[in-house]
Design a protein around this motif. Structure first.
Motif, PDB file in Angstrom:
ATOM      1  N   VAL A   1       0.845  -1.203   0.000  1.00 36.35           N
ATOM      2  CA  VAL A   1       0.000   0.000   0.000  1.00 36.35           C
ATOM      3  C   VAL A   1       0.875   1.245   0.000  1.00 36.35           C
ATOM      4  O   VAL A   1       0.599   2.231  -0.701  1.00 36.35           O
ATOM      5  N   PHE A   2       1.941   1.226   0.779  1.00 35.07           N
ATOM      6  CA  PHE A   2       2.883   2.341   0.834  1.00 35.07           C
ATOM      7  C   PHE A   2       3.465   2.620  -0.556  1.00 35.07           C
ATOM      8  O   PHE A   2       3.527   3.761  -1.011  1.00 35.07           O
ATOM      9  N   GLY A   3       3.873   1.561  -1.249  1.00 38.27           N
ATOM     10  CA  GLY A   3       4.415   1.718  -2.584  1.00 38.27           C
ATOM     11  C   GLY A   3       3.389   2.250  -3.562  1.00 38.27           C
ATOM     12  O   GLY A   3       3.694   3.099  -4.406  1.00 38.27           O
ATOM     13  N   ALA A   4       2.147   1.770  -3.461  1.00 44.32           N
ATOM     14  CA  ALA A   4       1.097   2.233  -4.357  1.00 44.32           C
ATOM     15  C   ALA A   4       0.817   3.726  -4.158  1.00 44.32           C
ATOM     16  O   ALA A   4       0.569   4.459  -5.120  1.00 44.32           O
ATOM     17  N   ILE A   5       0.851   4.184  -2.916  1.00 42.02           N
ATOM     18  CA  ILE A   5       0.632   5.610  -2.621  1.00 42.02           C
ATOM     19  C   ILE A   5       1.761   6.453  -3.214  1.00 42.02           C
ATOM     20  O   ILE A   5       1.529   7.511  -3.803  1.00 42.02           O
ATOM     21  N   ILE A   6       2.982   5.965  -3.077  1.00 40.93           N
ATOM     22  CA  ILE A   6       4.149   6.704  -3.558  1.00 40.93           C
ATOM     23  C   ILE A   6       4.146   6.838  -5.076  1.00 40.93           C
ATOM     24  O   ILE A   6       4.398   7.912  -5.631  1.00 40.93           O
ATOM     25  N   PHE A   7       3.831   5.750  -5.775  1.00 38.56           N
ATOM     26  CA  PHE A   7       3.979   5.729  -7.224  1.00 38.56           C
ATOM     27  C   PHE A   7       2.683   5.969  -7.990  1.00 38.56           C
ATOM     28  O   PHE A   7       2.662   5.821  -9.209  1.00 38.56           O
TER      29      PHE A   7
END
Length: 265
Positions: free
Chosen positions: A196-202
């Motif tokens: 989820v963290f990666g999806a928010i970032i990218f």
């Protein structure tokens, strides 16, 4: 930069613009195929020939993700981040494939499947998949807002706490069954949080659509793993349980996401 008169080859970079959006119709097709497969399992339950077909298809789900990840890793082996990251994800998918194969062998020979060597393979998936996510996130060195940091911590805390409460109410004590389920909950919860963290970032970058597809796939596997931990703790899991739908769909979506990565980067 030159070394001994030769220009050093620059590491590959990712492009700056998004060029390949997600085909949401394909995601619905993937879910539909998983439902059809689950119905096939229910209809043919107990038929020996069908059991072999079901096993072969079940092996194919994680194996397809494994092959796709290794293909991406090979293509970008000289990049600053993608080579190692996708090789690790391929190893993680391979662990799940070995888990499926070993589980089938144990079940078909009437041996103990809980706990078993299969769990060692399944649990080995988490560190490899986490390394994949961490490597990508670390490369871009994002500025993280306090709300996002809170969410990253909130997800595993809530899932682990919920499992601990429900498990204690059902079992009445902290025993080996609790820790067995907890190992899956901890691994899958941390992995979900990182995804989820990666999806928010990218979400606004070149990897936005591919990461969204990847986080959907990992999330489905995570929810399935969390659900499985409850089922096994309470002795309610079997090979025709609907939780399998989450795994089937998750593997296919991850394979699709890896194809998106291959097309984008």
């Amino acid at each position: 930069m030159k070394i001994f008169g030769k220009k050093e080859k620059e590491p590959q970079k990712v492009p700056l613009k998004l060029v390949n959006p997600i085909d949401y119709r394909l995601l619905f097709v993937i879910f539909g195929l998983a439902v059809i497969f689950q119905i096939f399992i229910l209809i043919t339950q107990g038929i020996k020939e069908a059991d072999i077909t079901i096993a072969a298809i079940s092996f194919g789900f994680p194996l397809s993700g494994c092959i796709a990840a290794f293909v991406v890793a090979k293509r970008y082996k000289k990049s600053e981040v993608f080579g190692k990251a996708y090789f690790a994800l391929g190893l993680g998918m391979l662990m799940n494939f070995l888990g499926e194969v070993s589980y089938y062998i144990l079940e078909s020979t009437n041996q103990v499947t809980y706990p078993s060597i299969s769990d060692a393979f399944y649990l080995a998936y988490y560190p490899f998949a986490f390394y994949h996510l961490f490597k990508n996130i670390q490369f871009f060195k994002p500025t993280v807002k306090p709300g996002v940091k809170a969410l990253v911590v909130f997800i595993p805390v809530v899932l682990i706490s919920a499992y601990s409460i429900f498990s204690f109410e059902k079992i009445g004590e902290i025993n080996s069954d609790y820790f067995y389920g907890l190992s899956y909950v901890v691994g899958s919860s941390i992995l979900l949080s990182a995804a989820v963290f990666g999806a928010i970032i990218f979400r606004q970058g070149v990897l936005g659509t591919a990461w969204l597809a990847l986080v959907i796939g990992i999330s489905l596997l995570t929810i399935g793993d969390n659900w499985y931990s409850y089922l096994e703790t309470f002795f309610e899991y079997d090979s025709i349980h609907p939780v399998n739908l989450l795994w089937y769909t998750g593997y296919m979506v991850i394979a699709y996401a890896l194809v998106k990565h291959k097309d984008i980067i």
